[in-house]
Design a protein around this motif. Structure first.
Motif, mmCIF file in Angstrom:
data_model
loop_
_atom_site.group_PDB
_atom_site.id
_atom_site.type_symbol
_atom_site.label_atom_id
_atom_site.label_comp_id
_atom_site.label_asym_id
_atom_site.label_seq_id
_atom_site.Cartn_x
_atom_site.Cartn_y
_atom_site.Cartn_z
ATOM 1 N N ASP A 30 0.870 -1.159 0.000
ATOM 2 C CA ASP A 30 0.000 0.000 0.000
ATOM 3 C C ASP A 30 0.914 1.217 0.000
ATOM 4 O O ASP A 30 1.644 1.456 0.962
ATOM 5 N N GLU A 31 0.869 1.971 -1.105
ATOM 6 C CA GLU A 31 1.677 3.182 -1.262
ATOM 7 C C GLU A 31 0.892 4.426 -0.869
ATOM 8 O O GLU A 31 1.417 5.541 -0.922
ATOM 9 N N PHE A 32 -0.380 4.240 -0.515
ATOM 10 C CA PHE A 32 -1.244 5.326 -0.041
ATOM 11 C C PHE A 32 -1.337 6.470 -1.058
ATOM 12 O O PHE A 32 -1.341 7.647 -0.703
ATOM 13 N N THR A 33 -1.415 6.093 -2.333
ATOM 14 C CA THR A 33 -1.470 7.088 -3.405
ATOM 15 C C THR A 33 -2.887 7.609 -3.651
ATOM 16 O O THR A 33 -3.051 8.621 -4.338
ATOM 17 N N GLN A 34 -3.907 6.922 -3.132
ATOM 18 C CA GLN A 34 -5.258 7.461 -3.264
ATOM 19 C C GLN A 34 -5.445 8.615 -2.289
ATOM 20 O O GLN A 34 -4.803 8.663 -1.246
ATOM 21 N N GLU A 35 -6.305 9.543 -2.617
ATOM 22 C CA GLU A 35 -6.591 10.664 -1.727
ATOM 23 C C GLU A 35 -7.816 10.334 -0.877
ATOM 24 O O GLU A 35 -8.779 9.740 -1.367
ATOM 25 N N ASP A 67 -1.168 13.111 -0.732
ATOM 26 C CA ASP A 67 0.134 13.296 -1.396
ATOM 27 C C ASP A 67 1.032 12.070 -1.258
ATOM 28 O O ASP A 67 2.259 12.189 -1.132
ATOM 29 N N GLY A 68 0.443 10.886 -1.266
ATOM 30 C CA GLY A 68 1.232 9.660 -1.209
ATOM 31 C C GLY A 68 1.634 9.209 0.167
ATOM 32 O O GLY A 68 2.505 8.341 0.312
ATOM 33 N N PHE A 69 1.011 9.760 1.196
ATOM 34 C CA PHE A 69 1.304 9.359 2.574
ATOM 35 C C PHE A 69 0.008 9.006 3.293
ATOM 36 O O PHE A 69 -1.030 9.623 3.060
ATOM 37 N N LEU A 70 0.094 8.040 4.196
ATOM 38 C CA LEU A 70 -0.948 7.821 5.187
ATOM 39 C C LEU A 70 -0.606 8.689 6.385
ATOM 40 O O LEU A 70 0.493 8.598 6.936
ATOM 41 N N ILE A 71 -1.539 9.513 6.795
ATOM 42 C CA ILE A 71 -1.330 10.389 7.941
ATOM 43 C C ILE A 71 -2.307 9.993 9.035
ATOM 44 O O ILE A 71 -3.529 10.090 8.862
ATOM 45 N N ILE A 72 -1.773 9.489 10.149
ATOM 46 C CA ILE A 72 -2.569 9.215 11.335
ATOM 47 C C ILE A 72 -2.315 10.357 12.300
ATOM 48 O O ILE A 72 -1.173 10.574 12.726
ATOM 49 N N GLU A 73 -3.367 11.096 12.617
ATOM 50 C CA GLU A 73 -3.209 12.330 13.371
ATOM 51 C C GLU A 73 -3.844 12.223 14.751
ATOM 52 O O GLU A 73 -5.022 11.896 14.880
ATOM 53 N N ALA A 74 -3.044 12.502 15.761
ATOM 54 C CA ALA A 74 -3.539 12.592 17.141
ATOM 55 C C ALA A 74 -3.935 14.039 17.412
ATOM 56 O O ALA A 74 -3.177 14.962 17.109
ATOM 57 N N VAL A 265 3.135 7.660 7.260
ATOM 58 C CA VAL A 265 3.592 6.418 6.643
ATOM 59 C C VAL A 265 3.702 6.609 5.134
ATOM 60 O O VAL A 265 2.708 6.948 4.473
ATOM 61 N N ASP A 266 4.889 6.407 4.609
ATOM 62 C CA ASP A 266 5.131 6.528 3.172
ATOM 63 C C ASP A 266 4.614 5.291 2.436
ATOM 64 O O ASP A 266 3.956 5.405 1.402
ATOM 65 N N TYR A 267 4.936 4.113 2.970
ATOM 66 C CA TYR A 267 4.450 2.876 2.354
ATOM 67 C C TYR A 267 4.546 1.735 3.339
ATOM 68 O O TYR A 267 5.290 1.786 4.320
ATOM 69 N N VAL A 268 3.794 0.669 3.036
ATOM 70 C CA VAL A 268 3.932 -0.630 3.690
ATOM 71 C C VAL A 268 3.998 -1.659 2.573
ATOM 72 O O VAL A 268 3.148 -1.652 1.667
ATOM 73 N N ARG A 269 4.992 -2.560 2.640
ATOM 74 C CA ARG A 269 5.189 -3.541 1.570
ATOM 75 C C ARG A 269 5.439 -4.910 2.166
ATOM 76 O O ARG A 269 6.051 -5.040 3.227
#
Length: 275
Positions: A30-35, A67-74, A265-269
């Motif tokens: 998962d490259e998190f490229t979807q918005e 922008d291609g990242f997963l952002i988990i925000e506290a 997170v930039d990616y998980v592979r």
């Protein structure tokens, strides 16, 4: 631009055979490229108060792809607890409000893997009270008999690389746990940078790394449940969890922390041995 680059890169990785990677084949990423929200075909959201007496209320709104990242925000924000019961001794019920929110996503019941190379490139927040993690759990059995692998965990100044399995006493694990103080990297900007966490898992060993530095290893034959022999914790498929917890049993006091705080997170592979 970052999203386009990642799309091209993942296509190249599918056939990549440079030294060091010749034995590995990319089988999922998962490259998190979807918005927007994380891919619903892969990820579930945990919700509410979940574990470890943590301070945050988990909710889907705190995890987004941009922008291609997963952002988990506290976030420091008050939300009502619909399970609130005045006078209850249950920690999930006795709080009328949560003072913080965050997100936890898992692949449970959607994607699992058994053996391979698991890799995450991410930037973690190391402020007081922050407890980010990238980990796996076995799909069968009650915790800890199902097996837990903490590929990345951070709290109170330390990176952790952990494995847990059943001791024979319910909910009491046997741990292989290693702590690496972040200050030992001798890099004042360490927390501002992205790093790569990796697990190499085969039929004999689990090995956990950060930036190619081995943190811990575990021989699987020596990590069998004491009583529940019907469940082999590290010889069964595992699912992934990505979360940013706050406070709780281990995370520390977030009172002086600046919010919002992010786990990016930039990616998980996931790679498997090439045949």
């Amino acid at each position: 631009m970052h999203t386009l680059f990642k799309t091209l890169l993942i296509a190249l990785l599918a056939g990549f055979s440079a030294p060091g990677f010749a034995q590995w084949k990319l089988v999922w990423a998962d490259e998190f490229t979807q918005e927007g929200a994380p891919d619903a075909q892969t990820w579930n959201f945990e919700q509410g108060f979940v574990r470890n007496h943590e301070a945050q209320w988990y909710q889907p709104a705190n995890a987004t792809c941009k922008d291609g990242f997963l952002i988990i925000e506290a976030r420091k924000e008050r939300v009502s607890n619909p399970a609130y019961k005045p006078g209850s001794e249950n920690w999930k019920e006795k709080q009328e409000f949560a003072e913080y929110t965050s997100a936890s996503i898992t692949t449970r019941n959607k994607k699992t893997w058994q053996y391979g190379r698991f890799e995450m490139r991410a930037r973690i927040n190391t402020q007081p009270g922050m407890w980010p993690a990238f980990w796996t759990l076995g799909e069968k059995g009650e915790w800890p008999d199902n097996g837990e692998i903490d590929i990345m965990e951070y709290y109170r100044g330390d990176l952790l690389a952990n494995l847990a399995w059943g001791s024979g006493e319910r909910f009491k694990p046997i741990w292989n746990s290693v702590k690496k103080p972040v200050k030992e990297f001798d890099d004042p900007q360490w927390a501002d940078k992205f790093h790569i966490w990796r697990m190499d898992w085969d039929e004999q060993f689990v090995r956990l790394y950060v930036d190619d530095q081995l943190l811990t290893s575990q021989e699987i034959d020596k990590a069998a449940n004491v009583k529940n022999k019907s469940v082999q914790p590290f010889r069964q498929p595992h699912y992934m969890v990505l979360n940013l917890a706050i406070g709780g049993d281990n995370g520390g006091d977030p009172a002086g922390t600046q919010f919002p705080a992010r786990f990016e997170v930039d990616y998980v592979r996931v790679y498997e041995k090439a045949r």
